[in-house]
Design an enzyme around this catalytic site. Structure first.
Site, mmCIF file in Angstrom:
data_model
loop_
_atom_site.group_PDB
_atom_site.id
_atom_site.type_symbol
_atom_site.label_atom_id
_atom_site.label_comp_id
_atom_site.label_asym_id
_atom_site.label_seq_id
_atom_site.Cartn_x
_atom_site.Cartn_y
_atom_site.Cartn_z
ATOM 1 N N GLU C 82 0.809 -1.223 0.000
ATOM 2 C CA GLU C 82 0.000 0.000 0.000
ATOM 3 C C GLU C 82 0.840 1.270 0.000
ATOM 4 O O GLU C 82 0.474 2.264 -0.640
ATOM 5 C CB GLU C 82 -0.969 -0.013 1.184
ATOM 6 C CG GLU C 82 -2.043 -1.101 1.087
ATOM 7 C CD GLU C 82 -1.543 -2.502 1.440
ATOM 8 O OE1 GLU C 82 -0.410 -2.610 1.958
ATOM 9 O OE2 GLU C 82 -2.272 -3.477 1.191
ATOM 10 N N HIS C 151 -11.443 -5.252 8.527
ATOM 11 C CA HIS C 151 -12.215 -4.977 7.316
ATOM 12 C C HIS C 151 -13.352 -3.985 7.589
ATOM 13 O O HIS C 151 -14.191 -3.777 6.721
ATOM 14 C CB HIS C 151 -12.794 -6.274 6.743
ATOM 15 C CG HIS C 151 -11.743 -7.203 6.189
ATOM 16 N ND1 HIS C 151 -10.881 -7.901 6.985
ATOM 17 C CD2 HIS C 151 -11.405 -7.514 4.909
ATOM 18 C CE1 HIS C 151 -10.068 -8.641 6.222
ATOM 19 N NE2 HIS C 151 -10.364 -8.419 4.960
HETATM 20 C C1 LIG Z 1 -1.874 -5.006 4.426
HETATM 21 C C2 LIG Z 1 -2.923 -5.768 3.700
HETATM 22 N N1 LIG Z 1 -3.311 -5.376 2.483
HETATM 23 C C3 LIG Z 1 -4.305 -6.012 1.832
HETATM 24 C C4 LIG Z 1 -4.941 -7.077 2.401
HETATM 25 C C5 LIG Z 1 -6.106 -7.772 1.668
HETATM 26 N N2 LIG Z 1 -5.743 -9.129 1.268
HETATM 27 C C6 LIG Z 1 -6.042 -10.193 2.021
HETATM 28 S S1 LIG Z 1 -5.396 -11.617 1.423
HETATM 29 C C7 LIG Z 1 -4.711 -10.819 0.099
HETATM 30 C C8 LIG Z 1 -3.878 -11.594 -0.877
HETATM 31 C C9 LIG Z 1 -2.693 -12.211 -0.210
HETATM 32 O O1 LIG Z 1 -1.976 -13.003 -1.108
HETATM 33 P P1 LIG Z 1 -0.803 -13.952 -0.641
HETATM 34 O O2 LIG Z 1 0.116 -13.204 0.266
HETATM 35 O O3 LIG Z 1 -0.215 -14.555 -1.838
HETATM 36 O O4 LIG Z 1 -1.487 -15.062 0.275
HETATM 37 P P2 LIG Z 1 -2.592 -16.117 -0.150
HETATM 38 O O5 LIG Z 1 -3.916 -15.478 0.056
HETATM 39 O O6 LIG Z 1 -2.342 -16.512 -1.552
HETATM 40 O O7 LIG Z 1 -2.403 -17.244 0.804
HETATM 41 C C10 LIG Z 1 -5.017 -9.457 0.141
HETATM 42 C C11 LIG Z 1 -4.617 -8.474 -0.873
HETATM 43 C C12 LIG Z 1 -4.505 -7.473 3.671
HETATM 44 N N3 LIG Z 1 -5.052 -8.502 4.315
HETATM 45 N N4 LIG Z 1 -3.502 -6.796 4.300
#
Ligand SMILES: Cc1ncc(C[n+]2csc(CCOP(=O)(O)OP(=O)(O)O)c2C)c(N)n1
Ligand SMILES: Cc1ncc(C[n+]2csc(CCOP(=O)(O)OP(=O)(O)O)c2C)c(N)n1
Ligand SMILES: [Mg+2]
Ligand SMILES: [Mg+2]
Lengths: 356, 400, 356, 400
Positions: C82, C151
């Site tokens: 972000e 959220h």
């Molecule tokens: C700081 C932050 N930004 C955005 C989010 C929203 N978000 C939740 S899961 C996700 C994707 C995460 O991807 P990854 O790290 O590859 O883990 P996966 O879900 O594939 O296990 C996002 C963007 C968050 N939880 N925290």
């Protein structure tokens, strides 16, 4: 960048209950340093870390001598990354330590904001108290020192709005000592705001005596407790941290004009001491809140809101605010236009619709 | 795995200051780079491949892990079903990633700590946390349901990569006390882009603390594919930039995961410092049940990963060696069913939430403000319960 | 996670001045999507980026179809970071673009806090207006949707306290459209708060007509302009964003009990429309501020403070607040205890010291 | 320098999606690693060393750069003197780092952008910004004194590493418009630990934008030595973790800096994407005049760097080739003196600040709130000026 500040006037009550003994002079900075050293001596789980807090002793020398005395395992420099410092402190607090971290300047705590808001403030609640975070975030804060941009922000509103944080701002040398010790002893995370412009302010105190008083359990609680820094009858100035000396100076000036102004030093922004504040305003019937941060959506707003909610029918005039303007903190040559001044406070007091 | 023994910032250990970006040290740089191909010990067809650095875990260990793998899959299936039935708000499934989940849990000892994410429910359960407590979060009763200290499992982190720093702190505290704790901290491929990932790895390397960073690269961060996340040769190539070894492993090969993570844990415990391990796997289902994966990837993409399933290959391998009999398989399935049944039963039982608790844990002692607010809510609810109307106040007196 | 919300009641004035034409139904989410598409169509320097805003169309589908229509150079996914998104947006705005970024959820904007506070808010001032930052930070915000932790934060206080940011929160479908277009057209950086629980709310509006109205310059300015969402004479409810429908519902309920309550929808938190708010309170003499964020040091505090400062002698009772409690946002099964409700608003109205 | 042409996330260019952490690409990983020793073309004794990758810049170029080097040193000295005399609040000197300062400015063309830090005053002035405007910040009149657009120089960043992301944004915007702008973004060794450093490098690599990241590793972040900042083999080793080439260069060797940075700029302009360049140099003075460096390093440490001074070696080299005559040297010194004199004169002139400006630039148009506040201040000042007392208000009417 040098600075002198008005010492609190004679109206300041002895707030410790300590037996007066031999008194020597100490600065605010020295008192903080002693509070850290005494806390570390008393409790092996207290650690101090951050940027330049090791051999240098911090850019304000608040951690001076701690590495030499306690070793570099207990007072140490970290890589230059504030979220890293904050996040590591969280983990250490989860695992039996009581970390005290220094954010070098107010605006340089912002990179740690997510860690503070989403974890420091919420972890105990998230875990139903099974994970407490006994940590202290020390922030040299606010202006009045001719600092360049990013070195003078008053960031207390961000923390005070965040449930779960205790937010403290001492204004006297004694309070600096006692409040920092109380903060370190607290089971809850504390944002400890150190008004930079007060670092070099002095008081007649014997730090060894303060230590004995604190360790004997004889220092009355300051978290959640405001204090009447100067008693008065006609109006109440409500203030904290860097603005307290200014408020006291205004009260002193008003006294010469024949007005008796009470000054409240909040000390603790969260929890807030409604009792002391409201008792005063109900007595005087008039109030001005003095704070250095921009006024919009600020701690000053909150104080005004709660005072009018709770003391409405005791008020002879609206509660007014003397705050920073709603602008970025100005450059050194312009900051005196921005900062709450004795004159501006007196103007506000004059505006309290006196009818005599 | 590299045998580098970069000493980090030895000052912390009382030794001579070593390491340091300019000092170079004695290890050749390339020792910190991951292997060219992800480590694989059992291929998708169930054949063992020898790797001189990583001996295959013994049969008992694999069999035990296989049982947990079966249970893990069953837990994912059950949780998905419960979301469909409206018993849980949402479930980020690790379907297809269960080998990573199981390995992350079983390579740790009781004195170690696990730092999972929202997707790592199976890892948390495998480590021994009561499934119903784990699912409290997703059922919506509270933000966390288990006591992190009981099994040394942190709450499942949502703000991405933030937990990696907490892991470093836990390890640092343990190290200062001279404990032999190792911390395994998990995150996804997407999370490696966050600043906190960088700061965590750097702090771990500089303070030379016993943390294993375990990235489950499942190729997606919600809808965003890996190529939009990083153009590095691999995520494990980030390790050298911190002065720690990086390794890549087939994330659907439980045997390889046990070997690679186990070796990183051993190394950390022996004072060898942190390691970054990247597991190559795939998120077989949508991000959560609320996500529509058809918008950003094709069924074909997913199909390609079906033959690489972590269960199939280990089953084939164990069967070929006669370690896994039909009876044992049956017994493991029954065990998994029992876990699922317990989850189902638990989730189908209504829990009553207690609104008074809202104010209980914000501070150790309620502030005056929270006491007032708790009292306000208590009165409201009492009034509602009594069915009485709102008392009107028409005095001119101030409220207390 | 589904959600219906009270549609604004009949008391809502037509706020556009547009000629009424063929009306069709649109959701709040759809209006935002149209505002983005229309802005991008009208101005090639408008870009949209963030996490999952490309092919997926955003987790709330606000950017649905933009990549397909404008190409992946103009609406694209970024790496998951972000501060990165925010920092890159700053640079793009410095160099001729008008970036619109999406922070996926309120709490996930915190990693960008330093970029927002130290640069977005201050760059124009730092450079004496030589570098303007025409960018928009879209934040799906606040609760009421049964979302899990992180959220559902109401983070407006952090931004509203920061000088240099324009802070907007629409509450109706029309406003969603017009305000987002105005935000994108603004030369100043805007924090655009989209109440998540209103995404699926509906109104009878023809989006094509709104486009024509806006592009013909016939949509009255909304930045800095509050609106009377429902006229009344006995007391004023002051609200914004997610709390407006609740305030309107409370006013409707009060009407049945014979009380005429005026509801003000602020729309623009910064700049603040003192004129509309004070005019109302001076008429009614009583006010309650309704907002979902924890009350301490909040936008609600500010509103109370300014109303009592400016309307003190018109007030028959203290200005009261109905806000979230000073606790972390609760889990889904507990959120209804936390959120301002019609009953809680009516209780506060009842507390306004009526004497009849 | 690597000749890797990793294409980044080509989708942005309309080509086929390339790169991506798993896709590997065709470049061997090692091509992204920096050279084992920092690139050096002119050693401390003034001798040229051939480097097959980097031809020595020609004599005119070196001579021109040398003149700027002399001026840079003079500017540092003058600024320090002005702080001692109380004409400036503080000055973070780049004494000893002037070769980096000069190189950063002269490798760029007019269409390029420079993103400097608080320490990079000499680079900003070398790029052509009026010294007095530059020093506005440090004199305390305003937070920035020059128009960033005029010379395409961003304001000098204080919050560490944040500016690297702005640099990526500027480059990205230029690329989208098809412009050939290259952006050179500066930071210190300490700043590489910040999350924003990581995010900036990753964004630059993924979007394949023309940015040269230029780290002046001067071995200290205020008091914190490099070894407490990183234990990586070098800071340039971080590049491979983003899929971009990293290079290390002797930061006191202006010839090498021109060659290495110049080549990175060319590569960026040709669509080759970003590069990370680490210059090894040393902060010869305290962090700022407010700092006491004796608390954390010895005079000996500093002494060791004196023979490596960037001016001495280039002078020796240019003199040996008879490119630098005594007369020319005299002329260059005079020019430098003239610049210093202008600075001295400018800083000794009192400026009047205008408090009304405080409210002018917060928004494009003043908000109602700011209009009221500006008016309040105006009235106060008018009253002060008139010497009249405070008007008291004792009506019971509300303020408008
Ligand atoms: C700081 C932050 N930004 C955005 C989010 C929203 N978000 C939740 S899961 C996700 C994707 C995460 O991807 P990854 O790290 O590859 O883990 P996966 O879900 O594939 O296990 C996002 C963007 C968050 N939880 N925290
Ligand atoms: C985010 C942030 N944290 C802390 C600081 C305070 N600070 C100013 S300069 C500095 C040291 C920077 O070191 P380095 O990046 O090596 O640059 P150098 O000063 O050596 O040029 C620190 C800690 C800051 N400016 N910004
Ligand atoms: Mg993933
Ligand atoms: Mg440095």
């Amino acid at each position: 960048m040098t600075q002198t500040t008005e010492a609190p006037t004679g109206g300041v009550a002895d707030r410790t209950g300590a037996v007066p003994g031999k008194r020597v002079t100490s600065t605010f900075a020295r008192a903080l340093n002693a509070a850290l050293a005494d806390s570390m001596a008393a409790d092996a789980s207290v650690l101090m870390f951050g940027e330049d807090v090791g051999p240098l002793g911090g850019v304000f020398r608040i951690t001076d001598g701690l590495t030499a005395r306690f070793g570099e395992e207990r007072c140490f420099d970290t890589p230059l990354a504030e979220a890293g410092i904050m996040g590591m402190a969280i983990g250490m607090a989860m695992n039996g330590m009581k970390p005290v971290v220094e954010m070098q300047f107010d605006a340089f705590a912002y990179p740690a904001f997510e860690q503070v808001v989403s974890h420091v403030a919420k972890m105990p609640n998230r875990t139903k108290g099974r994970v407490r975070l006994p940590l202290v975030i020390r922030i040299p804060y606010a202006g009045g020192i001719g600092g360049v941009e990013h070195h003078c922000d008053s960031s207390e509103a961000y923390y005070a709005h965040t449930p779960g944080l205790t937010v403290l701002a001492p204004a006297t040398v004694r309070d600096a000592y006692f409040m920092l010790r109380e903060a370190i002893a607290s089971p809850d995370p504390v944002v400890f705001l150190e008004p930079k412009k007060l670092y070099w302010s002095k008081e007649e105190v014997d730090l060894a005596e303060l230590r004995r008083t604190f360790e004997a359990g004889q220092a009355p609680r300051r978290i959640g407790k405001a204090v009447v820094a100067r008693p008065g009858t006609d109006a109440t100035l409500i203030s904290y941290g860097p603005s307290v000396p200014t408020a006291l100076a205004a009260a002193a000036a008003a006294a010469e004009e024949g007005r008796s102004i009470e000054v409240i030093d909040l000390r603790s922004i969260v929890p807030f001491d409604d009792e002391t504040v409201c008792a005063s305003v109900r007595r005087t019937g008039r109030a001005v809140v003095v704070a250095e941060a921009p006024g919009f959506v600020s701690v000053a707003s909150e104080i005004v809101a709660r005072v009018q909610e709770r003391c409405f029918h005791s008020l002879a005039a609206p509660v007014l605010r003397v705050t920073g303007f709603d602008i970025p903190y100005p450059s050194p040559k312009l900051e005196h236009f921005y900062l709450p001044s004795v004159d501006r406070i007196l103007d506000a007091v004059d505006d309290l619709q006196w009818e005599d | 795995m590299s045998t580098a023994t970069n000493e980090g910032r030895n000052g912390m250990l009382g030794g001579a200051p070593g390491g340091g970006a300019r000092d170079g040290g004695t290890t050749p740089d390339s020792a910190l780079l991951p292997s060219v191909e992800p480590v694989q010990l059992v291929d998708p067809d169930g054949h063992h491949h020898t790797d001189e650095r990583y001996p295959l875990p013994d049969g008992d260990r694999l069999l035990d892990a296989y049982g947990r793998l079966i249970a893990g899959r069953r837990i994912n299936d059950q949780a998905n079903a419960l979301v469909r039935q409206g018993r849980m708000a949402v479930y980020p499934s690790s379907h297809g990633q269960e080998a990573c989940q199981v390995a992350a849990a079983v390579v740790l000892g009781a004195e170690d700590w696990l730092f999972p994410t929202y997707r790592d429910t199976v890892a948390v359960i495998t480590r021994g946390v009561d499934p119903l407590q784990v699912l409290t979060l997703l059922r919506g009763d509270w933000h966390g349901g288990y006591d992190p200290h009981e099994h040394r499992v942190a709450t499942q982190a949502t703000p991405l990569a933030t937990q990696l720093l907490h892991a470093v702190g836990v390890a640092h505290a343990a190290k200062l006390r001279g404990e032999s704790t190792v911390v395994l901290a998990m995150c996804g491929d997407g999370a490696t882009s966050e600043g906190d990932f960088h700061e965590a790895l750097n702090f771990a390397a500089v303070f030379h603390v016993p943390v294993v960073f375990f990235v489950q690269n499942n190729e997606f961060a919600i809808s965003v594919p890996l190529r939009s996340q990083s153009v590095a040769p691999s995520l494990a190539h980030k390790a050298i930039g911190y002065g720690m070894p990086g390794e890549r492993v087939d994330g659907n090969d439980l045997a390889a995961l046990l070997a690679v993570l186990g070796s990183a844990v051993d190394r950390a415990r022996d004072g060898g410092g942190p390691t970054l391990v990247e597991a190559h796997t795939y998120r077989m289902q949508a991000h959560t049940n609320a996500d529509d994966a058809t918008r950003y990837r094709s069924a074909d993409d997913v199909e390609r990963w079906v033959p690489k399933d972590p269960i199939t290959r280990l089953r084939t391998y164990l069967r070929a060696l006669d370690l896994l009999t039909v009876e044992l398989e049956r017994a493991l399935a029954d065990e998994a069913d029992a876990i699922a049944a317990a989850i189902r039963k638990g989730l189908n039982t209504e829990v009553t939430v207690n609104p008074a608790e809202l104010f209980e844990y914000v501070y150790t002692e309620k502030t005056t403000q929270l006491r007032e607010q708790a009292e306000q809510l208590r009165e409201e609810l009492a009034r509602d319960a009594a069915g009485t109307g709102t008392p009107t106040s028409d005095t001119k007196a101030d409220r207390p």
